[in-house]
Design an enzyme around this catalytic site. Structure first.
Site, PDB file in Angstrom:
ATOM      1  N   GLN A   1      -9.413  -0.122 -16.300  1.00 12.91           N
ATOM      2  CA  GLN A   1     -10.238  -1.028 -15.158  1.00 12.91           C
ATOM      3  C   GLN A   1     -11.348  -0.272 -14.544  1.00 12.91           C
ATOM      4  O   GLN A   1     -12.471  -0.675 -14.487  1.00 12.91           O
ATOM      5  CB  GLN A   1      -9.100  -1.299 -14.005  1.00 12.91           C
ATOM      6  CG  GLN A   1      -9.622  -1.823 -12.749  1.00 12.91           C
ATOM      7  CD  GLN A   1      -8.473  -2.473 -11.929  1.00 12.91           C
ATOM      8  OE1 GLN A   1      -7.796  -3.185 -11.913  1.00 12.91           O
ATOM      9  NE2 GLN A   1      -8.310  -1.400 -10.960  1.00 12.91           N
TER      10      GLN A   1
ATOM     11  N   GLN B   1      -5.712 -12.345 -12.544  1.00  8.40           N
ATOM     12  CA  GLN B   1      -5.337 -11.024 -13.547  1.00  8.40           C
ATOM     13  C   GLN B   1      -4.013 -11.085 -14.045  1.00  8.40           C
ATOM     14  O   GLN B   1      -3.765 -10.152 -14.617  1.00  8.40           O
ATOM     15  CB  GLN B   1      -5.857  -9.856 -12.811  1.00  8.40           C
ATOM     16  CG  GLN B   1      -4.935  -9.353 -11.529  1.00  8.40           C
ATOM     17  CD  GLN B   1      -5.742  -8.296 -10.847  1.00  8.40           C
ATOM     18  OE1 GLN B   1      -6.799  -8.476 -10.097  1.00  8.40           O
ATOM     19  NE2 GLN B   1      -5.070  -7.022 -11.145  1.00  8.40           N
TER      20      GLN B   1
ATOM     21  N   HIS C   1      -3.464   4.410  -2.369  1.00  9.09           N
ATOM     22  CA  HIS C   1      -4.443   3.420  -1.867  1.00  9.09           C
ATOM     23  C   HIS C   1      -5.318   4.216  -0.879  1.00  9.09           C
ATOM     24  O   HIS C   1      -6.421   4.109  -0.415  1.00  9.09           O
ATOM     25  CB  HIS C   1      -3.730   2.063  -1.167  1.00  9.09           C
ATOM     26  CG  HIS C   1      -3.430   1.085  -2.274  1.00  9.09           C
ATOM     27  ND1 HIS C   1      -1.830   0.992  -2.290  1.00  9.09           N
ATOM     28  CD2 HIS C   1      -3.828   0.469  -3.180  1.00  9.09           C
ATOM     29  CE1 HIS C   1      -1.729   0.316  -3.257  1.00  9.09           C
ATOM     30  NE2 HIS C   1      -3.045  -0.077  -4.106  1.00  9.09           N
TER      31      HIS C   1
ATOM     32  N   LYS D   1      -5.764   5.900 -11.881  1.00 14.33           N
ATOM     33  CA  LYS D   1      -4.341   5.471 -12.171  1.00 14.33           C
ATOM     34  C   LYS D   1      -4.712   4.199 -13.110  1.00 14.33           C
ATOM     35  O   LYS D   1      -4.037   4.074 -14.109  1.00 14.33           O
ATOM     36  CB  LYS D   1      -3.811   4.761 -10.917  1.00 14.33           C
ATOM     37  CG  LYS D   1      -2.606   4.050 -11.192  1.00 14.33           C
ATOM     38  CD  LYS D   1      -1.511   4.644 -11.552  1.00 14.33           C
ATOM     39  CE  LYS D   1       0.019   4.003 -11.814  1.00 14.33           C
ATOM     40  NZ  LYS D   1      -0.101   2.552 -11.883  1.00 14.33           N
TER      41      LYS D   1
ATOM     42  N   SER E   1       2.768   3.748  -7.444  1.00 17.37           N
ATOM     43  CA  SER E   1       2.296   2.416  -7.676  1.00 17.37           C
ATOM     44  C   SER E   1       3.240   1.464  -6.917  1.00 17.37           C
ATOM     45  O   SER E   1       4.338   1.562  -6.519  1.00 17.37           O
ATOM     46  CB  SER E   1       2.823   2.243  -9.228  1.00 17.37           C
ATOM     47  OG  SER E   1       2.815   0.765  -9.570  1.00 17.37           O
ATOM     48  N   SER E   2       2.573   0.365  -6.651  1.00 16.33           N
ATOM     49  CA  SER E   2       3.265  -0.786  -5.888  1.00 16.33           C
ATOM     50  C   SER E   2       4.421  -1.095  -6.611  1.00 16.33           C
ATOM     51  O   SER E   2       5.476  -1.549  -5.971  1.00 16.33           O
ATOM     52  CB  SER E   2       2.301  -1.947  -5.537  1.00 16.33           C
ATOM     53  OG  SER E   2       1.226  -1.322  -5.003  1.00 16.33           O
ATOM     54  N   ARG E   3       4.327  -1.272  -8.101  1.00 18.60           N
ATOM     55  CA  ARG E   3       5.437  -1.581  -8.647  1.00 18.60           C
ATOM     56  C   ARG E   3       6.815  -0.758  -8.752  1.00 18.60           C
ATOM     57  O   ARG E   3       7.894  -1.023  -8.968  1.00 18.60           O
ATOM     58  CB  ARG E   3       5.049  -1.761 -10.326  1.00 18.60           C
ATOM     59  CG  ARG E   3       4.140  -3.144 -10.312  1.00 18.60           C
ATOM     60  CD  ARG E   3       4.018  -3.473 -11.730  1.00 18.60           C
ATOM     61  NE  ARG E   3       3.308  -4.715 -12.075  1.00 18.60           N
ATOM     62  CZ  ARG E   3       2.130  -4.800 -11.944  1.00 18.60           C
ATOM     63  NH1 ARG E   3       1.062  -3.789 -11.643  1.00 18.60           N
ATOM     64  NH2 ARG E   3       1.442  -6.145 -12.159  1.00 18.60           N
TER      65      ARG E   3
ATOM     66  N   LEU F   1       1.023  -1.369   0.121  1.00 16.01           N
ATOM     67  CA  LEU F   1      -0.020  -0.030  -0.024  1.00 16.01           C
ATOM     68  C   LEU F   1       0.620   1.362  -0.141  1.00 16.01           C
ATOM     69  O   LEU F   1       2.000   1.230   0.402  1.00 16.01           O
ATOM     70  CB  LEU F   1      -0.780   0.040   1.222  1.00 16.01           C
ATOM     71  CG  LEU F   1      -1.811  -1.217   1.294  1.00 16.01           C
ATOM     72  CD1 LEU F   1      -2.691  -1.011   2.443  1.00 16.01           C
ATOM     73  CD2 LEU F   1      -2.710  -1.394   0.100  1.00 16.01           C
TER      74      LEU F   1
HETATM   75  P1  AMP Z   1      -3.707  -2.142  -6.636  1.00 20.71           P
HETATM   76  O1  AMP Z   1      -3.409  -2.641  -5.234  1.00 20.71           O
HETATM   77  O2  AMP Z   1      -2.805  -1.773  -7.569  1.00 20.71           O
HETATM   78  O3  AMP Z   1      -4.645  -3.130  -7.426  1.00 20.71           O
HETATM   79  O4  AMP Z   1      -4.594  -0.918  -6.716  1.00 20.71           O
HETATM   80  C1  AMP Z   1      -5.975  -0.800  -5.741  1.00 20.71           C
HETATM   81  C2  AMP Z   1      -6.716   0.539  -6.078  1.00 20.71           C
HETATM   82  O5  AMP Z   1      -5.634   1.368  -5.947  1.00 20.71           O
HETATM   83  C3  AMP Z   1      -7.105   0.421  -7.680  1.00 20.71           C
HETATM   84  O6  AMP Z   1      -8.328   1.076  -7.815  1.00 20.71           O
HETATM   85  C4  AMP Z   1      -5.728   1.491  -8.477  1.00 20.71           C
HETATM   86  O7  AMP Z   1      -6.387   2.123  -9.433  1.00 20.71           O
HETATM   87  C5  AMP Z   1      -5.789   2.186  -7.055  1.00 20.71           C
HETATM   88  N1  AMP Z   1      -4.464   3.054  -7.006  1.00 20.71           N
HETATM   89  C6  AMP Z   1      -3.435   2.513  -7.344  1.00 20.71           C
HETATM   90  N2  AMP Z   1      -2.309   3.523  -7.491  1.00 20.71           N
HETATM   91  C7  AMP Z   1      -3.158   4.694  -7.399  1.00 20.71           C
HETATM   92  C8  AMP Z   1      -2.659   6.091  -7.493  1.00 20.71           C
HETATM   93  N3  AMP Z   1      -1.397   6.442  -7.677  1.00 20.71           N
HETATM   94  N4  AMP Z   1      -3.527   6.882  -7.243  1.00 20.71           N
HETATM   95  C9  AMP Z   1      -4.820   6.579  -7.071  1.00 20.71           C
HETATM   96  N5  AMP Z   1      -5.509   5.367  -7.073  1.00 20.71           N
HETATM   97  C10 AMP Z   1      -4.454   4.394  -7.024  1.00 20.71           C
END
Ligand code: AMP
Length: 280
Positions: free
Chosen positions: A154, A61, A37, A150, A186-188, A33
């Site tokens: 999706q 996915q 998030h 982001k 981003s987590s990445r 996170l």
């Molecule tokens: P994930 O954990 O990557 O699957 O993301 C979970 C949710 O967080 C998804 O709805 C993403 O679009 C949102 N999210 C991820 N990164 C961001 C960001 N930088 N800004 C806003 N929402 C984000």
């Protein structure tokens, strides 16, 4: 914050909350996170009495097993971050809880939305996303759920699913949260070396510069591609300029109410970054 790991436990919990008339907000995540998030949690909590966050790295996915394996996981760090926001319940199930009958994919015709952009390069990705989100919605039965812009495609697909299946959940669309230098959180990003991480700011910089150009769609795409690819660390996988509702590529700016430029970029460290910007 309560931590639950099984469907039975969370189903019981949700039933008792519903009996009390609680409005439930939900944020599905894959963990690792960050502030992006947390912004989704803050947003959904404005509408809800009780907030559930899920952390589940969804195998259906991922079309690339290395990506699934290397996806960052750190539940303890995630729990710490969640203690700073209004998260009442963390649901962190095992794969066998989410998919008790094996990893069966939801049969839902996404009417081509899943074939554009990410869909061209991550075959089956969005079928996996709708499968897990529908399953989590069925378990948690939220009144509100928030998703980030982001992952623009999706978000469009989740809105489509909710409408098509007449799911009684309000989807809240949340803006992209960025680092100070503009890189979308981003987590990445955790997988990048410091050197590449610093240079990755070129992605958002180029998108914002391109937005200001008074140029045709094809010239803008060319500008973005050339600028990012001029740094040997990066390679643009696609740059698409699409109608924000249909996700169809646009040829010019007229006849479209909203237009978004979406990009995927590979780094030389085999990390794939996505970003987007609304250009009309
Ligand atoms: P994930 O954990 O990557 O699957 O993301 C979970 C949710 O967080 C998804 O709805 C993403 O679009 C949102 N999210 C991820 N990164 C961001 C960001 N930088 N800004 C806003 N929402 C984000």
């Amino acid at each position: 914050m309560e931590l639950l790991r099984t469907v039975l436990e969370i189903t019981n919990k949700i039933s008792s909350l519903k009996e009390k008339g609680f409005k439930i907000g939900f944020v599905p995540t894959m963990g690792a996170l960050h502030n992006g998030h947390l912004s989704l949690i803050n947003e959904v909590s404005k509408f809800s009495d009780y907030v559930v966050v899920s952390i589940f790295v969804n195998p259906t996915q991922f079309n690339n097993s290395n990506d699934l394996k290397s996806y960052p996981r750190d539940l303890e760090a995630d729990k710490k971050l969640l203690s700073n926001v209004k998260c009442d319940l963390l649901f962190a199930p095992e794969v066998s809880e989410v998919y008790p009958d094996g990893e069966k994919i939801l049969s839902l015709n996404l009417e081509g939305l899943d074939k554009e952009m990410e869909g061209k390069y991550r075959s089956g990705h969005f079928q996996g996303v709708v499968t897990v989100v529908k399953r989590l919605f069925d378990i948690i039965k939220p009144d509100f759920a928030s998703f980030g812009q982001k992952d623009f495609q999706q978000l469009v697909i989740i809105n489509f699913m909710v409408k098509k299946l007449k799911i009684p959940i309000t989807i809240i669309s949340c803006p992209i949260i960025r680092q100070e230098d503009g890189l979308a959180m981003s987590s990445r990003n955790m997988l990048l070396s410091q050197k590449v991480r610093t240079q990755a700011t070129i992605i958002y910089q180029t998108l914002t510069q391109a937005k200001k150009l008074n140029a045709s769609v094809s010239q803008i795409k060319e500008y973005i591609c050339n600028k990012i690819n001029s740094n040997p660390v990066f390679e643009v996988e696609y740059i698409s300029i699409v109608d924000s509702e249909t996700l169809q590529e646009v040829e010019d700016y007229s006849h479209h109410y909203k237009i978004t430029a979406c990009i995927a970029v590979w780094t030389n460290e085999k990390v794939r970054l996505i970003d987007n910007i609304q250009i009309k």
